[in-house]
Design an enzyme around this catalytic site. Structure first.
Site, short mmCIF file in Angstrom:
data_model
loop_
_atom_site.label_atom_id
_atom_site.label_comp_id
_atom_site.label_asym_id
_atom_site.label_seq_id
_atom_site.Cartn_x
_atom_site.Cartn_y
_atom_site.Cartn_z
N GLY A 146 6.08 -1.31 47.95
CA GLY A 146 5.07 -2.13 48.60
C GLY A 146 3.99 -2.57 47.65
N GLU A 148 -7.58 -8.39 49.65
CA GLU A 148 -7.88 -8.46 48.22
C GLU A 148 -7.02 -9.54 47.56
OE1 GLU A 148 -9.08 -3.75 47.74
OE2 GLU A 148 -7.07 -4.35 47.17
N CYS A 171 -9.41 -4.37 38.71
CA CYS A 171 -8.00 -4.07 38.44
C CYS A 171 -7.17 -5.34 38.31
CB CYS A 171 -7.41 -3.22 39.56
SG CYS A 171 -7.85 -1.48 39.50
N CYS A 184 -9.31 3.07 42.00
CA CYS A 184 -8.33 2.57 41.04
C CYS A 184 -8.97 1.91 39.83
CB CYS A 184 -7.38 1.58 41.73
SG CYS A 184 -8.22 0.26 42.64
#
Length: 654
Positions: free
Chosen positions: A186, A316, A334, A412
């Site tokens: 995913g 996002e 990221c 993250c």
């Protein structure tokens, strides 16, 4: 497909006026700080639980799983950053900590190779039942990346062998054969990690497994809907309903048919990185063509001037061509890290300056904006305009922060920044045949081999201050080869001197590089001076949110206005058609970093505004001359909360 270009294999030691401080921050501040955060020892910060989850899974502590379903990945990224630091400078204390973490991971690993603390602790027996949402393959990918980096840095195989067992187990579970799951991840990540595992071990099965995951994506019927039915239609993230939104994770059509950047931005660029990796290894022209289409759509229609990507908080995600609102930008840190990964691979596939230009743009702006100047606070989101008075009140801006945070529930970004900056040397040079390409102008030493010739190259750089760079060439023996210097897109002139003989260039060759071919001897010097004008950048006329506005750029840096220098209500400021800019250094900013001052106008009402009047037919505006001060975008929000804007209104008709 063009001849392959590779990262110049060898060692790079960075010694740079600007970047050495960032490397120091990663080594001395970020990695130790993140280690404390992973162990829940940062007062006032959101607990990570990541290390404790592994301790519980290993039987060293009692308790249950805590944190996000992908919490394991933070440990993988931290360990990867440590590996890159150890590669450039051995540190026995840091290596001992890393070795202890590796022992912990191996102790938590199941006998068949499986390793994921969420499913080991919270949903045992339910592994591989929710690939759409639960990040098992994503976490596996980050552990694999950490293992390959640690093996490269130290030669130690414990973690590499452990993740190889995990990858072998995954290969036994997934595939097109009978009895295997026909699924895919995913959140793309394992595909690019498997290519690295192939490089580290030489086992082509890992490359083929990565290609399987790519090719399976977008096949019908939807695997994610099928597994949703099998598990009783439950959702881990019901607010997103990822299962029924195939655009979100780029599973709407097969990857070769995707021509526009859709869905979650990080997922997209990680996927593109793997596509480019596998196209490179397999000489797959069709996969390369798909990479080019997606690159073109991202960079020419869906990327912010700062190198940020992702226009929308919901998911996002990317939205539509030219929809780039500065105040609502998501532009996750990221995502720009992932864009740099993609750019690096495209340089290898299709060597052209345009990829390194984007790499530089994202690096010098969004990526380092994602951390404070002291390395202890972080942005997840990187907007191009902030108005603090509406934050916390207008939910459209719920993702925007006016100050960086100590840590995040979904953490993250900080370890992603750390691992990128720790490996910065891997992005500075490329090699193709008898040509050494300079991609980034960062001071330091390179030891490499070009077409069989051992070579040492010293780079001395004040690139970010005045556009000047000096190289000293030291081949093992005198021989003819080429050093190719990237002509940055922001410079219109370069003066290049070799052993005192100067030549002026207004551009590079067809590939955007200045090719210097000669018989190089030890001690030969190249001096380069790139013209460094201040550019008034304008957006495409279809970007409605910034029409009639300009942004300033000098060198690799995009600039912004900040309340600390210009007062409140930055939207009232106007930039006349002036060409004179004053450069100055700012106390507290990195050495050599300069601010820009320029005469401007503040628009304001003429006369007194009626206090109770919200609208008026008789009001008029007048302009007051002011001095505008612009700072590099990456440095904003280091002097307290306040307004910020990259784009400023340009006086009409100018």
């Amino acid at each position: 497909m063009n001849d392959i270009t590779t990262a110049a294999s060898g060692k790079v030691q960075i010694q740079d006026v600007f970047w050495s401080e960032y490397i120091r921050l990663v080594r001395e501040v970020m990695v130790p700080y993140q280690w404390e955060a992973l162990n829940d020892r940062i007062e006032g910060a959101v607990p990570s639980h990541a290390i404790r989850n592994f301790k519980i899974a290993a039987g060293r502590e009692e308790g249950g799983f805590n944190g996000m379903v992908f919490q394991d990945s933070d440990v993988g990224k931290w360990l990867e950053a440590v590996a890159y630091l150890l590669e450039t400078r051995r540190d026995s204390a840091l290596e001992d900590i890393a070795d202890e973490v590796i022992e912990l991971l191996i102790a938590a690993q199941r006998a068949d190779g499986y390793l994921n603390t969420y499913f080991l602790l919270k949903e045992p027996g339910q592994e591989w039942s929710n690939l759409a949402e639960c990040h098992e393959l994503y976490c596996a990918g980050h552990l694999i990346e950490a293992a390959t980096a640690y093996y490269r840095a130290t030669g130690k195989r414990k973690l590499l062998d452990a993740v190889s067992r995990y990858a072998d187990y995954i290969a036994s579970v997934f595939g097109t054969g009978p009895g295997k799951l026909h699924g895919y991840d995913g959140h793309q990540e394992i595909e690019l990690a498997l290519v690295k595992l192939f490089h580290a071990t030489g086992k082509r099965e890992y490359l083929e497994l990565g290609r399987y995951f790519l090719e399976q994506r977008g096949q019908q019927p939807s695997y994610f809907e099928e597994e949703w039915e099998r598990r009783g239609r439950t959702l881990h993230f019901p607010e997103l309903d990822i299962v029924h939104d195939p655009l979100y994770n780029q599973s709407h059509v097969p990857v070769r048919e995707q021509a526009t950047a859709e869905g979650h931005a990080v997922r997209l660029v990680y996927m593109c990185t793997a596509m480019a990796d596998i196209a490179l290894e397999t000489k797959d022209a069709g996969l390369l063509a798909a990479c080019r289409k997606l690159w073109d759509n991202i960079v020419n229609r869906r990327m912010y001037i700062t190198g940020g990507i992702g226009s929308m908080e919901q998911g996002e995600s990317f939205t539509a061509d030219y929809d780039l609102p500065p105040d609502l930008a998501y532009a996750e840190t990221c995502a720009s890290v992932g864009l740099i990964f993609f750019a690096r691979r495209m340089l290898a596939l299709d060597h052209h300056r345009k990829y390194a230009d984007v790499l530089e743009r994202a690096l010098y702006n969004t990526v380092i904006s994602g951390m404070s100047l002291d390395g202890t606070k972080f942005f997840y989101v990187n907007p191009l305009e902030v108005y603090p008075e509406v934050l916390g009140k207008n939910k459209n801006y719920k993702h925007i922060q006016a100050e960086r945070q100590g840590w995040f529930t979904c953490a993250c970004c900080p370890p992603n920044v750390a691992r990128l900056l720790a490996s910065l040397g891997d992005y500075m040079y490329s090699a193709q045949g008898d040509t050494l390409y300079v991609e980034l102008y960062i001071g330091g030493q390179l030891e490499t081999v070009v077409n069989g010739l051992p070579l040492r190259l010293e780079q001395h750089s004040s690139y970010v201050t005045d556009g000047k760079v000096r190289f000293v060439v030291d081949p093992e023996q005198e021989r003819e080869f080429t050093i190719a210097l990237r002509m940055p897109e922001w410079s219109n002139e370069a003066i290049v001197s070799i052993q005192g003989q100067a030549r002026t260039y207004s551009g590079g060759s067809a590939d955007g590089y200045i090719h210097l071919t000669r018989s190089w001897a030890s001690g030969d010097a190249i001096e380069v001076c790139f013209a460094m004008p201040v550019h008034r950048m304008k957006g495409h006329p279809h970007i409605r949110q910034i029409f009639s506005k300009v942004a300033l750029q000098r060198g690799p840096f995009v600039y912004c206005l900040e309340e600390a220098d210009n007062g409140k209500r930055l939207y009232q400021l106007r930039l006349p058609a002036v060409q004179a800019y004053t450069l100055a250094e700012e106390p507290g900013f990195p050495a050599g970093i300069q601010t820009l001052s320029v005469p401007g106008i503040r628009a304001q009402p003429e006369g007194e505004w009626v206090a109770e009047g919200l609208y008026s037919s008789g009001a008029s505006w007048t302009g007051r001359e002011v001095q505008l001060k612009f700072i590099p975008y990456f440095a904003w929000a280091n002097r307290g909360a306040g307004e910020m804007s990259v784009w400023v209104e340009e006086e009409a008709g100018r």
